[in-house]
Design a protein around this motif. Structure first.
Motif, PDB file in Angstrom:
ATOM      1  N   CYS A 117       0.852  -1.193   0.000  1.00  0.00           N
ATOM      2  CA  CYS A 117       0.000   0.000   0.000  1.00  0.00           C
ATOM      3  C   CYS A 117       0.884   1.238   0.000  1.00  0.00           C
ATOM      4  O   CYS A 117       1.953   1.264   0.601  1.00  0.00           O
ATOM      5  CB  CYS A 117      -0.985   0.012   1.157  1.00  0.00           C
ATOM      6  SG  CYS A 117      -0.287   0.122   2.802  1.00  0.00           S
ATOM      7  N   ALA A 118       0.416   2.256  -0.708  1.00  0.00           N
ATOM      8  CA  ALA A 118       1.199   3.456  -0.943  1.00  0.00           C
ATOM      9  C   ALA A 118       0.437   4.677  -0.450  1.00  0.00           C
ATOM     10  O   ALA A 118      -0.772   4.806  -0.667  1.00  0.00           O
ATOM     11  CB  ALA A 118       1.505   3.593  -2.435  1.00  0.00           C
ATOM     12  N   LEU A 119       1.168   5.584   0.189  1.00  0.00           N
ATOM     13  CA  LEU A 119       0.590   6.797   0.759  1.00  0.00           C
ATOM     14  C   LEU A 119       1.047   7.989  -0.069  1.00  0.00           C
ATOM     15  O   LEU A 119       2.243   8.210  -0.243  1.00  0.00           O
ATOM     16  CB  LEU A 119       1.049   6.951   2.213  1.00  0.00           C
ATOM     17  CG  LEU A 119       0.294   7.955   3.095  1.00  0.00           C
ATOM     18  CD1 LEU A 119      -1.167   7.564   3.246  1.00  0.00           C
ATOM     19  CD2 LEU A 119       0.959   8.047   4.466  1.00  0.00           C
ATOM     20  N   PHE A 120       0.064   8.754  -0.575  1.00  0.00           N
ATOM     21  CA  PHE A 120       0.355   9.879  -1.457  1.00  0.00           C
ATOM     22  C   PHE A 120      -0.365  11.119  -0.950  1.00  0.00           C
ATOM     23  O   PHE A 120      -1.565  11.079  -0.653  1.00  0.00           O
ATOM     24  CB  PHE A 120      -0.098   9.551  -2.890  1.00  0.00           C
ATOM     25  CG  PHE A 120       0.142  10.660  -3.878  1.00  0.00           C
ATOM     26  CD1 PHE A 120       1.429  10.991  -4.275  1.00  0.00           C
ATOM     27  CD2 PHE A 120      -0.915  11.374  -4.410  1.00  0.00           C
ATOM     28  CE1 PHE A 120       1.654  12.016  -5.196  1.00  0.00           C
ATOM     29  CE2 PHE A 120      -0.710  12.394  -5.331  1.00  0.00           C
ATOM     30  CZ  PHE A 120       0.581  12.719  -5.718  1.00  0.00           C
ATOM     31  N   ASP A 121       0.363  12.222  -0.864  1.00  0.00           N
ATOM     32  CA  ASP A 121      -0.173  13.485  -0.362  1.00  0.00           C
ATOM     33  C   ASP A 121      -0.979  14.179  -1.460  1.00  0.00           C
ATOM     34  O   ASP A 121      -0.422  14.616  -2.463  1.00  0.00           O
ATOM     35  CB  ASP A 121       0.990  14.368   0.106  1.00  0.00           C
ATOM     36  CG  ASP A 121       0.534  15.703   0.668  1.00  0.00           C
ATOM     37  OD1 ASP A 121      -0.681  15.912   0.823  1.00  0.00           O
ATOM     38  OD2 ASP A 121       1.413  16.538   0.970  1.00  0.00           O
ATOM     39  N   ILE A 122      -2.303  14.280  -1.258  1.00  0.00           N
ATOM     40  CA  ILE A 122      -3.160  14.948  -2.238  1.00  0.00           C
ATOM     41  C   ILE A 122      -3.635  16.310  -1.728  1.00  0.00           C
ATOM     42  O   ILE A 122      -4.582  16.893  -2.277  1.00  0.00           O
ATOM     43  CB  ILE A 122      -4.384  14.084  -2.617  1.00  0.00           C
ATOM     44  CG1 ILE A 122      -5.200  13.714  -1.373  1.00  0.00           C
ATOM     45  CG2 ILE A 122      -3.936  12.845  -3.373  1.00  0.00           C
ATOM     46  CD1 ILE A 122      -6.513  13.000  -1.698  1.00  0.00           C
ATOM     47  N   SER A 123      -2.970  16.842  -0.709  1.00  0.00           N
ATOM     48  CA  SER A 123      -3.389  18.136  -0.148  1.00  0.00           C
ATOM     49  C   SER A 123      -3.419  19.266  -1.166  1.00  0.00           C
ATOM     50  O   SER A 123      -4.299  20.141  -1.085  1.00  0.00           O
ATOM     51  CB  SER A 123      -2.482  18.509   1.029  1.00  0.00           C
ATOM     52  OG  SER A 123      -2.541  17.541   2.046  1.00  0.00           O
ATOM     53  N   PRO A 124      -2.481  19.345  -2.159  1.00  0.00           N
ATOM     54  CA  PRO A 124      -2.548  20.454  -3.123  1.00  0.00           C
ATOM     55  C   PRO A 124      -3.752  20.412  -4.051  1.00  0.00           C
ATOM     56  O   PRO A 124      -4.030  21.404  -4.734  1.00  0.00           O
ATOM     57  CB  PRO A 124      -1.243  20.297  -3.925  1.00  0.00           C
ATOM     58  CG  PRO A 124      -0.332  19.526  -3.023  1.00  0.00           C
ATOM     59  CD  PRO A 124      -1.232  18.575  -2.308  1.00  0.00           C
ATOM     60  N   MET A 125      -4.453  19.288  -4.115  1.00  0.00           N
ATOM     61  CA  MET A 125      -5.660  19.223  -4.930  1.00  0.00           C
ATOM     62  C   MET A 125      -6.640  20.289  -4.466  1.00  0.00           C
ATOM     63  O   MET A 125      -6.872  20.453  -3.272  1.00  0.00           O
ATOM     64  CB  MET A 125      -6.288  17.834  -4.807  1.00  0.00           C
ATOM     65  CG  MET A 125      -7.543  17.627  -5.619  1.00  0.00           C
ATOM     66  SD  MET A 125      -8.084  15.885  -5.555  1.00  0.00           S
ATOM     67  CE  MET A 125      -8.323  15.658  -3.788  1.00  0.00           C
ATOM     68  N   THR A 126      -7.206  21.026  -5.417  1.00  0.00           N
ATOM     69  CA  THR A 126      -8.126  22.108  -5.068  1.00  0.00           C
ATOM     70  C   THR A 126      -9.409  21.535  -4.478  1.00  0.00           C
ATOM     71  O   THR A 126      -9.994  20.603  -5.027  1.00  0.00           O
ATOM     72  CB  THR A 126      -8.459  22.955  -6.306  1.00  0.00           C
ATOM     73  OG1 THR A 126      -7.234  23.383  -6.913  1.00  0.00           O
ATOM     74  CG2 THR A 126      -9.259  24.181  -5.915  1.00  0.00           C
ATOM     75  N   LYS A 127      -9.843  22.125  -3.360  1.00  0.00           N
ATOM     76  CA  LYS A 127     -11.023  21.632  -2.646  1.00  0.00           C
ATOM     77  C   LYS A 127     -11.956  22.807  -2.339  1.00  0.00           C
ATOM     78  O   LYS A 127     -11.503  23.841  -1.849  1.00  0.00           O
ATOM     79  CB  LYS A 127     -10.606  20.930  -1.353  1.00  0.00           C
ATOM     80  CG  LYS A 127      -9.683  19.731  -1.579  1.00  0.00           C
ATOM     81  CD  LYS A 127      -9.196  19.126  -0.283  1.00  0.00           C
ATOM     82  CE  LYS A 127      -8.087  19.915   0.371  1.00  0.00           C
ATOM     83  NZ  LYS A 127      -6.814  19.833  -0.366  1.00  0.00           N
TER      84      LYS A 127
END
Length: 408
Positions: free
Chosen positions: A65-75
């Protein structure tokens, strides 16, 4: 400060503007793991192409399993008594069918029916939504909201996001103590307690694998990261960068805005814009649905056969990736361009996504070729490789939709 910068103010100014100013809520953890120091600019944030090895990071998605930071995705938070009606007006899919606790993949268009972006719409409650996208659209959303009893606010910086993807993703979250997670089916979401606050977990992702996305307040970010990494260690959890994720999304046949198609607001040339049907998003459109942005133009283009392009999956002879290769019919007529390509370790095939000029890729699928330039011992060799149109996704993993998910 570097002495060279002190001695040369012009160099210092250039360095200042080249520096990526924003760090995500998880930046301290990413910086500590970044052995490759291979960073790129994701909407002004410092994000990793890779952290330790892009090849092994890809296999972390497919085998553990892989952990990827998606915080920069616009929300965006969209909330109010008429939030449903507003979302139904601006997006393609029928939001009245989206129940609280569910997510759907959707897109939105300008008045001429050209795609502005695609993304995910989370229905957090009857009157509260979260819209996630690649590009920023706040002015357009606010203009579109005139006359609706709805509040719209960008919450990109306030909300931290993580994607946990791969066959042991559920086992990792279960070990982390998220009780009841096994009840989530694909595109379900629920809230779970964490450090005096809550984490919203959805069974979604961008890899075509078993996966989840987690959203929490910024102040909870580091404790959430640590909780996952500690619980996931026996299950092979590894942090990854975008290159590995991009390979997995290509195998899943998923598209990226301003990579596989040019969004309407970014297109400089009028013939670069795309309607939903031209990029494989026609399934979102329900002609029986009431008014939504671009409806008249989209349905008219269908009726009068004005569509100009089609987005297709390709299988290509050989094993040399054909990224940005030109597609030809009978080796002499240029009919399209490859936007993403790779040798797929899972499919064991040379695969690609390409935009073709109609009728190629639709009624004309024979005798198609791609032109690849391969570097071999300091010299480019021109390769003409036969290709065929195939359905997407290129791989289909049963574990993505298994209920309950596998617990390794």
């Amino acid at each position: 400060m570097n002495q060279a910068l002190v001695a040369n103010p012009r160099l210092a100014a250039q360095s200042h503007f080249r520096t990526l100013r924003l760090g995500t809520p998880f930046q301290p953890r990413l910086d500590a793991l970044a052995k490759t120091t291979d960073w790129y600019n994701w909407a002004g944030y410092r994000a990793p192409h890779s952290l330790w090895d892009e090849e092994l990071e890809y296999f972390a998605i497919r085998s553990q399993c892989a952990l990827f930071d998606i915080s920069p995705m616009t929300k965006y938070r969209i909330e109010g008594p008429e939030a449903e009606a507003f979302c139904n007006k601006v997006t393609l899919r029928d939001v009245t069918k989206l129940k609280p606790g569910r997510v759907h993949y959707t897109a939105w268009c300008d008045d001429e029916g050209f795609v502005l972006d695609d993304g995910t719409l989370f229905r957090l409650s009857r009157t509260r939504f979260r819209l996630c996208s690649q590009e920023r659209h706040l002015p357009w959303l606010l203009d579109s909201a005139i006359g609706f009893d709805v509040a719209i606010e960008e919450e990109t910086e306030a909300v931290a996001g993580l994607a946990l993807q791969g066959p042991t993703a559920f086992a990792c979250l279960r070990a982390a103590g998220f009780a009841g997670l096994e009840k989530l089916k694909v595109f379900d979401l629920a809230e779970f307690p964490h450090e005096g606050g809550t984490v919203t977990i959805s069974r979604t992702g961008f890899t075509g694998d078993l996966g989840y996305e987690l959203f929490a307040e910024r102040k909870l970010a580091l404790s959430l990261w640590d909780r996952l990494m500690q619980a996931g260690e026996p299950h092979g959890i590894r942090a990854i960068g975008y290159t590995a994720l991009n390979r997995a999304r290509l195998e899943a046949g998923l598209i990226v805005a301003n990579a596989d198609f040019v969004t309407a607001e970014h297109a400089v040339r009028s013939n670069r814009t795309r309607m939903p049907d031209e990029i494989g998003l026609g399934f979102m459109i329900d002609p029986a649905k009431g008014h939504f942005n671009g409806r008249r133009a989209i349905l008219e283009a269908r009726a009068k056969k004005r569509l100009r392009h089609v987005l297709v999956g390709l299988e290509i002879d050989g094993n040399v990736p054909a990224e940005h290769a030109i597609v030809y019919h009978r080796k002499n007529r240029e009919v399209g361009l490859v936007s993403a390509a790779m040798w797929s370790p899972m499919a064991k095939k040379n695969i690609a996504i390409a935009s073709l000029d109609l009728p190629y890729g639709d009624t004309v699928t024979d005798d198609l070729w791609v032109e690849i330039y391969a570097m071999r011992e300091l010299k480019y060799e021109r390769l003409m490789k036969r290709t065929k149109v195939v359905p997407r996704p290129f791989i289909k993993l049963d574990r993505r939709t298994a209920n309950p998910p596998a617990d390794f």
